[in-house]
Design a protein around this motif. Sequence first.
Motif, PDB file in Angstrom:
ATOM      1  N   ARG A 110      70.516  56.183  41.679  1.00 24.11           N
ATOM      2  CA  ARG A 110      71.913  56.545  41.451  1.00 24.11           C
ATOM      3  C   ARG A 110      72.830  55.346  41.717  1.00 24.11           C
ATOM      4  O   ARG A 110      73.715  55.027  40.931  1.00 24.11           O
ATOM      5  CB  ARG A 110      72.317  57.731  42.321  1.00 24.11           C
ATOM      6  CG  ARG A 110      73.751  58.219  42.024  1.00 24.11           C
ATOM      7  CD  ARG A 110      74.125  59.442  42.851  1.00 24.11           C
ATOM      8  NE  ARG A 110      73.221  60.558  42.697  1.00 24.11           N
ATOM      9  CZ  ARG A 110      73.190  61.392  41.656  1.00 24.11           C
ATOM     10  NH1 ARG A 110      74.004  61.203  40.644  1.00 24.11           N
ATOM     11  NH2 ARG A 110      72.337  62.394  41.620  1.00 24.11           N
ATOM     12  N   GLU A 111      72.598  54.645  42.806  1.00 26.51           N
ATOM     13  CA  GLU A 111      73.440  53.484  43.139  1.00 26.51           C
ATOM     14  C   GLU A 111      73.201  52.345  42.154  1.00 26.51           C
ATOM     15  O   GLU A 111      74.138  51.647  41.753  1.00 26.51           O
ATOM     16  CB  GLU A 111      73.182  53.034  44.572  1.00 26.51           C
ATOM     17  CG  GLU A 111      74.081  51.910  45.033  1.00 26.51           C
ATOM     18  CD  GLU A 111      75.568  52.255  45.023  1.00 26.51           C
ATOM     19  OE1 GLU A 111      76.388  51.310  45.065  1.00 26.51           O
ATOM     20  OE2 GLU A 111      75.931  53.443  44.981  1.00 26.51           O
ATOM     21  N   TYR A 112      71.953  52.139  41.757  1.00 25.64           N
ATOM     22  CA  TYR A 112      71.626  51.099  40.765  1.00 25.64           C
ATOM     23  C   TYR A 112      72.354  51.390  39.451  1.00 25.64           C
ATOM     24  O   TYR A 112      72.967  50.504  38.852  1.00 25.64           O
ATOM     25  CB  TYR A 112      70.118  51.035  40.552  1.00 25.64           C
ATOM     26  CG  TYR A 112      69.687  49.894  39.672  1.00 25.64           C
ATOM     27  CD1 TYR A 112      69.397  48.647  40.213  1.00 25.64           C
ATOM     28  CD2 TYR A 112      69.579  50.050  38.295  1.00 25.64           C
ATOM     29  CE1 TYR A 112      69.011  47.585  39.406  1.00 25.64           C
ATOM     30  CE2 TYR A 112      69.189  49.000  37.483  1.00 25.64           C
ATOM     31  CZ  TYR A 112      68.912  47.770  38.045  1.00 25.64           C
ATOM     32  OH  TYR A 112      68.539  46.732  37.235  1.00 25.64           O
ATOM     33  N   ILE A 113      72.306  52.637  39.020  1.00 23.68           N
ATOM     34  CA  ILE A 113      72.977  53.043  37.785  1.00 23.68           C
ATOM     35  C   ILE A 113      74.487  52.856  37.919  1.00 23.68           C
ATOM     36  O   ILE A 113      75.144  52.353  37.006  1.00 23.68           O
ATOM     37  CB  ILE A 113      72.628  54.508  37.437  1.00 23.68           C
ATOM     38  CG1 ILE A 113      71.148  54.626  37.071  1.00 23.68           C
ATOM     39  CG2 ILE A 113      73.520  55.033  36.322  1.00 23.68           C
ATOM     40  CD1 ILE A 113      70.628  56.062  37.038  1.00 23.68           C
ATOM     41  N   TRP A 118      76.553  49.221  32.989  1.00 25.79           N
ATOM     42  CA  TRP A 118      77.150  48.384  31.936  1.00 25.79           C
ATOM     43  C   TRP A 118      76.139  47.390  31.377  1.00 25.79           C
ATOM     44  O   TRP A 118      76.200  47.007  30.222  1.00 25.79           O
ATOM     45  CB  TRP A 118      78.378  47.645  32.475  1.00 25.79           C
ATOM     46  CG  TRP A 118      78.039  46.688  33.577  1.00 25.79           C
ATOM     47  CD1 TRP A 118      77.965  46.963  34.922  1.00 25.79           C
ATOM     48  CD2 TRP A 118      77.680  45.306  33.447  1.00 25.79           C
ATOM     49  NE1 TRP A 118      77.594  45.843  35.629  1.00 25.79           N
ATOM     50  CE2 TRP A 118      77.411  44.803  34.752  1.00 25.79           C
ATOM     51  CE3 TRP A 118      77.571  44.435  32.369  1.00 25.79           C
ATOM     52  CZ2 TRP A 118      77.038  43.487  34.991  1.00 25.79           C
ATOM     53  CZ3 TRP A 118      77.202  43.114  32.624  1.00 25.79           C
ATOM     54  CH2 TRP A 118      76.939  42.660  33.915  1.00 25.79           C
ATOM     55  N   GLU A 119      75.185  46.973  32.207  1.00 22.24           N
ATOM     56  CA  GLU A 119      74.199  45.966  31.803  1.00 22.24           C
ATOM     57  C   GLU A 119      72.897  46.584  31.299  1.00 22.24           C
ATOM     58  O   GLU A 119      72.300  46.091  30.353  1.00 22.24           O
ATOM     59  CB  GLU A 119      73.893  45.052  32.999  1.00 22.24           C
ATOM     60  CG  GLU A 119      72.874  43.988  32.717  1.00 22.24           C
ATOM     61  CD  GLU A 119      72.490  43.192  33.958  1.00 22.24           C
ATOM     62  OE1 GLU A 119      71.408  42.600  33.945  1.00 22.24           O
ATOM     63  OE2 GLU A 119      73.260  43.177  34.940  1.00 22.24           O
ATOM     64  N   VAL A 120      72.454  47.645  31.947  1.00 23.58           N
ATOM     65  CA  VAL A 120      71.129  48.209  31.652  1.00 23.58           C
ATOM     66  C   VAL A 120      71.192  49.625  31.083  1.00 23.58           C
ATOM     67  O   VAL A 120      70.172  50.297  30.993  1.00 23.58           O
ATOM     68  CB  VAL A 120      70.226  48.190  32.915  1.00 23.58           C
ATOM     69  CG1 VAL A 120      70.009  46.780  33.408  1.00 23.58           C
ATOM     70  CG2 VAL A 120      70.802  49.083  34.018  1.00 23.58           C
ATOM     71  N   GLY A 121      72.379  50.067  30.680  1.00 25.06           N
ATOM     72  CA  GLY A 121      72.557  51.433  30.197  1.00 25.06           C
ATOM     73  C   GLY A 121      71.599  51.835  29.097  1.00 25.06           C
ATOM     74  O   GLY A 121      71.147  52.974  29.037  1.00 25.06           O
TER      75      GLY A 121
END
Length: 153
Positions: A110-113, A118-121
């Motif tokens: 959740r925190e990573y997302i 914006w970068e890994v969506g």
Amino acid sequence: MTEQPRRYLAPGVLTQHVFNRTVAVLTRCGISLMGSRVLTVVGRTSGQPRSTPVNLLTIGEARYLVAPRGETQWVRNLRAAGNGTLTYGRHAEPFTAVELSDAEKPPVLREYIRKWKWEVGYFLEGLDADSDDAAIAAAAPGFPAFRIDSVYD
């Protein structure tokens, strides 16, 4: 019992040959893009050091690496080696890694997302920071994650 297929999304040519190389060069020069580091791990078959840029996530005092593309080469190498080096500028920090269980991953994912959507969506397959706990827990097996422990601690 059959083993579930492992999730892996291969990088595109632009990512592999332009974006990753640019981020790695900037990070080695001491310019971090939102926490970027260069991860170096000994290759599990070659025995040679392999490097790739990664996003280092910090939650409180704990630090994590998450693989948004799934079972990447760096994930396989880190599992085999159990340790590596994170480089930022001239500072190279050796570490040991502990892979998180699927049950431990949801708050980290959740925190990573939240931080890097914006970068890994593209790799998140419909997840966002507001996804319910059940959706994140269901997706957790496809996102390898490691707690990073400094060898200096």
